[in-house]
Design a protein around this motif. Structure first.
Motif, PDB file in Angstrom:
ATOM      1  N   GLY A  30       0.835  -1.194   0.000  1.00 49.30           N
ATOM      2  CA  GLY A  30       0.000   0.000   0.000  1.00 49.30           C
ATOM      3  C   GLY A  30       0.871   1.246   0.000  1.00 49.30           C
ATOM      4  N   HIS A  31       0.297   2.343  -0.438  1.00 52.60           N
ATOM      5  CA  HIS A  31       1.029   3.609  -0.466  1.00 52.60           C
ATOM      6  C   HIS A  31       0.165   4.696   0.153  1.00 52.60           C
ATOM      7  N   PHE A  32       0.806   5.686   0.715  1.00 51.09           N
ATOM      8  CA  PHE A  32       0.112   6.827   1.295  1.00 51.09           C
ATOM      9  C   PHE A  32       0.763   8.089   0.757  1.00 51.09           C
ATOM     10  N   PHE A  33      -0.070   8.997   0.243  1.00 52.09           N
ATOM     11  CA  PHE A  33       0.415  10.279  -0.244  1.00 52.09           C
ATOM     12  C   PHE A  33      -0.340  11.378   0.479  1.00 52.09           C
ATOM     13  N   LEU A  34       0.364  12.395   0.914  1.00 50.62           N
ATOM     14  CA  LEU A  34      -0.267  13.527   1.575  1.00 50.62           C
ATOM     15  C   LEU A  34       0.245  14.796   0.921  1.00 50.62           C
ATOM     16  N   ALA A  35      -0.663  15.613   0.430  1.00 57.53           N
ATOM     17  CA  ALA A  35      -0.299  16.891  -0.165  1.00 57.53           C
ATOM     18  C   ALA A  35      -1.006  17.979   0.620  1.00 57.53           C
ATOM     19  N   TYR A  80      -3.994  10.119 -12.216  1.00 56.99           N
ATOM     20  CA  TYR A  80      -3.487   9.070 -11.331  1.00 56.99           C
ATOM     21  C   TYR A  80      -4.628   8.176 -10.838  1.00 56.99           C
ATOM     22  N   LEU A  81      -5.729   8.791 -10.382  1.00 59.95           N
ATOM     23  CA  LEU A  81      -6.847   8.013  -9.865  1.00 59.95           C
ATOM     24  C   LEU A  81      -7.510   7.172 -10.957  1.00 59.95           C
ATOM     25  N   ALA A  82      -7.621   7.735 -12.159  1.00 59.85           N
ATOM     26  CA  ALA A  82      -8.196   6.962 -13.266  1.00 59.85           C
ATOM     27  C   ALA A  82      -7.324   5.748 -13.573  1.00 59.85           C
ATOM     28  N   VAL A 106     -10.383  -2.203  -7.907  1.00 64.73           N
ATOM     29  CA  VAL A 106      -9.390  -1.349  -7.263  1.00 64.73           C
ATOM     30  C   VAL A 106     -10.074  -0.027  -6.930  1.00 64.73           C
ATOM     31  N   MET A 107      -9.947   0.382  -5.681  1.00 66.33           N
ATOM     32  CA  MET A 107     -10.557   1.638  -5.241  1.00 66.33           C
ATOM     33  C   MET A 107      -9.505   2.540  -4.619  1.00 66.33           C
ATOM     34  N   ALA A 108      -9.758   3.824  -4.712  1.00 61.10           N
ATOM     35  CA  ALA A 108      -8.895   4.834  -4.111  1.00 61.10           C
ATOM     36  C   ALA A 108      -9.473   5.224  -2.753  1.00 61.10           C
ATOM     37  N   GLU A 138     -16.474   5.377   0.883  1.00 65.72           N
ATOM     38  CA  GLU A 138     -17.251   6.335   1.656  1.00 65.72           C
ATOM     39  C   GLU A 138     -18.179   7.167   0.764  1.00 65.72           C
ATOM     40  N   TRP A 139     -17.674   7.592  -0.410  1.00 64.66           N
ATOM     41  CA  TRP A 139     -18.519   8.371  -1.321  1.00 64.66           C
ATOM     42  C   TRP A 139     -19.672   7.519  -1.846  1.00 64.66           C
TER      43      TRP A 139
END
Length: 92
Positions: A8-13, A32-34, A47-49, A54-55
């Motif tokens: 898994g990866h985590f990105f925070l901007a 990126y999400l597409a 595969v979900m982001a 939740e949405w």
């Protein structure tokens, strides 16, 4: 890269506009999400982001209402009787 790695990866901007303008960031994130969502998944899965589940749940609740367990249904019915107001009803 064709072998699943189960990583898994985590990105925070926190302030992406410190690096690129807002439009560039938004387009890059959308691309990126597409790409992420289009990746192969296990059979019967997708595969979900972050936030997708939740949405989806929010959209369902917006359309169908928020489910209440039996204990809360009873508590609200008791309150309605106590204050002599109409009880909650299902909108099926």
């Amino acid at each position: 890269m064709s072998t699943p790695r189960r990583v898994g990866h985590f990105f925070l901007a926190m302030k992406p506009d410190a690096f690129v303008d807002e439009g560039t960031f938004a387009r890059g994130l959308a691309d990126y999400l597409a790409d992420l969502r289009s990746q192969p998944a296990a059979e019967g899965a997708q595969v979900m982001a972050p936030g997708d589940r939740e949405w989806r749940c929010q959209a369902k609740r917006d359309a169908e209402g928020i489910p209440l367990d039996a204990a809360n249904q009873q508590a609200y019915a008791d309150i309605a009787r106590q204050y002599q107001i109409a009880p909650l009803t299902r909108l099926d």
